[in-house]
Enzyme design. Structure first.
Site, PDB file in Angstrom:
ATOM      1  N   PHE A  80      16.423 -10.483  26.325  1.00 27.28           N
ATOM      2  CA  PHE A  80      15.913  -9.351  27.115  1.00 27.28           C
ATOM      3  C   PHE A  80      14.450  -9.579  27.481  1.00 27.28           C
ATOM      4  O   PHE A  80      13.852  -8.769  28.173  1.00 27.28           O
ATOM      5  CB  PHE A  80      16.055  -8.043  26.325  1.00 27.28           C
TER       6      PHE A  80
ATOM      7  N   THR B  87      12.670 -19.313  20.720  1.00 24.17           N
ATOM      8  CA  THR B  87      13.643 -18.645  19.866  1.00 24.17           C
ATOM      9  C   THR B  87      14.569 -19.649  19.206  1.00 24.17           C
ATOM     10  O   THR B  87      14.414 -20.873  19.381  1.00 24.17           O
ATOM     11  CB  THR B  87      14.399 -17.538  20.649  1.00 24.17           C
TER      12      THR B  87
ATOM     13  N   LYS C 188      12.253 -22.603  16.593  1.00 29.29           N
ATOM     14  CA  LYS C 188      10.993 -22.031  16.100  1.00 29.29           C
ATOM     15  C   LYS C 188      10.224 -22.939  15.125  1.00 29.29           C
ATOM     16  O   LYS C 188       9.007 -22.849  15.016  1.00 29.29           O
ATOM     17  CB  LYS C 188      11.260 -20.689  15.412  1.00 29.29           C
TER      18      LYS C 188
ATOM     19  N   ASP D 175       6.092 -12.115  15.361  1.00 25.56           N
ATOM     20  CA  ASP D 175       7.106 -11.241  14.745  1.00 25.56           C
ATOM     21  C   ASP D 175       6.481 -10.309  13.696  1.00 25.56           C
ATOM     22  O   ASP D 175       6.692  -9.098  13.731  1.00 25.56           O
ATOM     23  CB  ASP D 175       8.218 -12.074  14.091  1.00 25.56           C
TER      24      ASP D 175
ATOM     25  N   GLY E 182      16.019  -8.787   2.059  1.00 27.53           N
ATOM     26  CA  GLY E 182      16.357  -9.955   2.862  1.00 27.53           C
ATOM     27  C   GLY E 182      15.261 -10.998   2.757  1.00 27.53           C
ATOM     28  O   GLY E 182      14.095 -10.669   2.475  1.00 27.53           O
TER      29      GLY E 182
ATOM     30  N   GLY F  15      15.193 -14.005   5.096  1.00 21.79           N
ATOM     31  CA  GLY F  15      15.344 -14.947   6.209  1.00 21.79           C
ATOM     32  C   GLY F  15      14.011 -15.116   6.934  1.00 21.79           C
ATOM     33  O   GLY F  15      12.937 -14.806   6.384  1.00 21.79           O
TER      34      GLY F  15
HETATM   35  P1  ATR Z   1      16.478 -13.843  10.199  1.00 25.57           P
HETATM   36  O1  ATR Z   1      16.056 -15.287  10.112  1.00 25.57           O
HETATM   37  O2  ATR Z   1      16.695 -13.350  11.576  1.00 25.57           O
HETATM   38  O3  ATR Z   1      15.614 -12.960   9.397  1.00 25.57           O
HETATM   39  P2  ATR Z   1      18.660 -14.640   8.515  1.00 25.57           P
HETATM   40  O4  ATR Z   1      18.023 -15.934   8.242  1.00 25.57           O
HETATM   41  O5  ATR Z   1      20.087 -14.618   8.911  1.00 25.57           O
HETATM   42  O6  ATR Z   1      17.932 -13.766   9.621  1.00 25.57           O
HETATM   43  O7  ATR Z   1      18.394 -13.759   7.234  1.00 25.57           O
HETATM   44  C1  ATR Z   1      19.062 -12.629   6.962  1.00 25.57           C
HETATM   45  C2  ATR Z   1      18.834 -12.219   5.504  1.00 25.57           C
HETATM   46  O8  ATR Z   1      19.763 -11.206   5.261  1.00 25.57           O
HETATM   47  C3  ATR Z   1      19.083 -13.328   4.493  1.00 25.57           C
HETATM   48  O9  ATR Z   1      18.169 -13.164   3.449  1.00 25.57           O
HETATM   49  C4  ATR Z   1      20.503 -13.044   4.003  1.00 25.57           C
HETATM   50  O10 ATR Z   1      20.736 -13.244   2.632  1.00 25.57           O
HETATM   51  P3  ATR Z   1      21.009 -14.696   1.959  1.00 25.57           P
HETATM   52  O11 ATR Z   1      19.679 -15.372   1.925  1.00 25.57           O
HETATM   53  O12 ATR Z   1      21.501 -14.368   0.587  1.00 25.57           O
HETATM   54  O13 ATR Z   1      21.999 -15.381   2.836  1.00 25.57           O
HETATM   55  C5  ATR Z   1      20.615 -11.563   4.199  1.00 25.57           C
HETATM   56  N1  ATR Z   1      21.997 -11.192   4.507  1.00 25.57           N
HETATM   57  C6  ATR Z   1      22.738 -11.580   5.562  1.00 25.57           C
HETATM   58  N2  ATR Z   1      23.951 -11.018   5.539  1.00 25.57           N
HETATM   59  C7  ATR Z   1      23.999 -10.268   4.404  1.00 25.57           C
HETATM   60  C8  ATR Z   1      24.992  -9.439   3.792  1.00 25.57           C
HETATM   61  N3  ATR Z   1      26.177  -9.250   4.363  1.00 25.57           N
HETATM   62  N4  ATR Z   1      24.654  -8.837   2.630  1.00 25.57           N
HETATM   63  C9  ATR Z   1      23.460  -9.022   2.066  1.00 25.57           C
HETATM   64  N5  ATR Z   1      22.464  -9.788   2.595  1.00 25.57           N
HETATM   65  C10 ATR Z   1      22.741 -10.392   3.739  1.00 25.57           C
END
Ligand code: ATR
Length: 288
Positions: A21, A67, A71, A107, A131, A133
């Site tokens: 977007f 993106t 990155k 971000d 989380g 990530g």
């Molecule tokens: P981004 O980089 O966009 O922040 P990501 O790398 O997919 O996204 O990270 C998402 C976070 O949410 C990760 O910490 C993931 O947990 P894990 O490190 O244990 O994989 C967490 N996450 C994703 N799906 C999940 C779920 N269904 N339940 C709990 N945690 C989840």
């Protein structure tokens, strides 16, 4: 403004980019401020990132967003990387300064702005992030650099939470960091000032999920933030509102990270938050 011989170009590189977007936001801002600037998206194969960045220099692009999945990869082709972006280990914005490519990460900055804009402070606060990530890391580093007192990372994969905690304590003296699982108990929230969800729990396909047990009674002054922006009111936000807590919606980070990129390229601190929301609703990116 019509494209002519003086039109400057900013762009997004990623793989894929078709659902971005960002063109709506940046082309709107360019028009609003009367800039002879266009924003386009380029789908760049992973093995072509270096060539693309050399192309930026050769063609004199103003800058770009970056993106998934580029990155981290782009960093090896930049002439300079901003301090926080370097600690985060990921770049989502590049500025071409006279042929030198400089990398930033907007971000975390965008998230922090969305919290400050709602009148909340970061300095001295105890903050729990759900989380571990890329978004969690960018937010944790930015919060630490703004003087948060303690950052607690909760994630099912503990090793990922530990890496972020380590980056916080190694780079920001005086900021405490702690890790734990996503299994949050009521007593874990005692003393926490700000709670942030960076997991996908609550987003469209998982919209009935909440990263917190909804029977938990939160502390009265807790500020609850979700970076999920579709739906606007996630389960977590609804849980917080049912306890009369202050909330920060995911849309804030989405828009502020873009405004920050625009400011890095143009020097213009765009006051256009509501207008950008309107544009994204009109384009069907956000629900009315
Ligand atoms: P981004 O980089 O966009 O922040 P990501 O790398 O997919 O996204 O990270 C998402 C976070 O949410 C990760 O910490 C993931 O947990 P894990 O490190 O244990 O994989 C967490 N996450 C994703 N799906 C999940 C779920 N269904 N339940 C709990 N945690 C989840």
């Amino acid at each position: 403004m019509k494209v002519n011989a003086k039109t400057k170009l900013a762009c997004l590189i990623g793989h894929p980019v078709a659902h971005s977007f960002s063109p709506y936001i940046h082309n709107f801002l360019a028009e609003k401020y009367g800039l002879n600037l266009k924003y386009m998206c380029f789908d760049v194969e992973p093995d072509k990132v270096g060539e693309a960045l050399n192309g930026f220099k050769a063609l004199g692009l103003l800058g770009s967003n970056v993106t998934i999945p580029h990155k981290v990869e782009v960093m090896s082709y930049l002439d300079e990387v901003d301090k926080n972006a370097s600690i985060i280990g990921a770049v989502n914005t590049i500025k071409n300064e006279g042929g030198r490519l400089i990398g930033y990460n907007t971000d975390g900055v965008g998230f922090v702005k969305s919290v400050l804009d709602e009148g909340h402070e970061i300095k001295g606060k105890h903050i729990m992030i759900l989380g571990a990530g890329g978004a969690s890391r960018a937010i944790a580093i930015e919060l630490a650099s703004r003087g948060a007192a303690k950052i607690i990372i909760r994630n099912n994969t503990i090793s990922k939470a530990e890496k972020i905690a380590e980056a916080v304590t190694m780079n920001f003296k005086g900021v405490e960091a702690e890790v734990g699982t996503l299994n949050i108990k009521e007593e874990d929230l005692k003393g926490v000032d700000i709670l942030i969800n960076t997991t996908p729990l609550g987003m469209s396909s998982k919209k009935d999920l909440c990263p917190i047990d909804e029977s938990i009674i939160p502390p009265r002054e807790l500020v609850v933030c979700d970076i999920v922006y579709t739906p606007h009111d996630t389960k977590l936000i609804k849980w917080a509102e049912s306890h009369q807590l202050a909330v920060v919606h995911g849309i804030g980070m989405l828009i502020n990270q873009a405004l920050q990129s625009f400011s890095i390229w143009t020097g213009i601190e765009a006051e256009a938050y509501e207008e950008v929301i309107h544009v994204l609703k009109k384009e069907g990116v956000l629900e009315e």
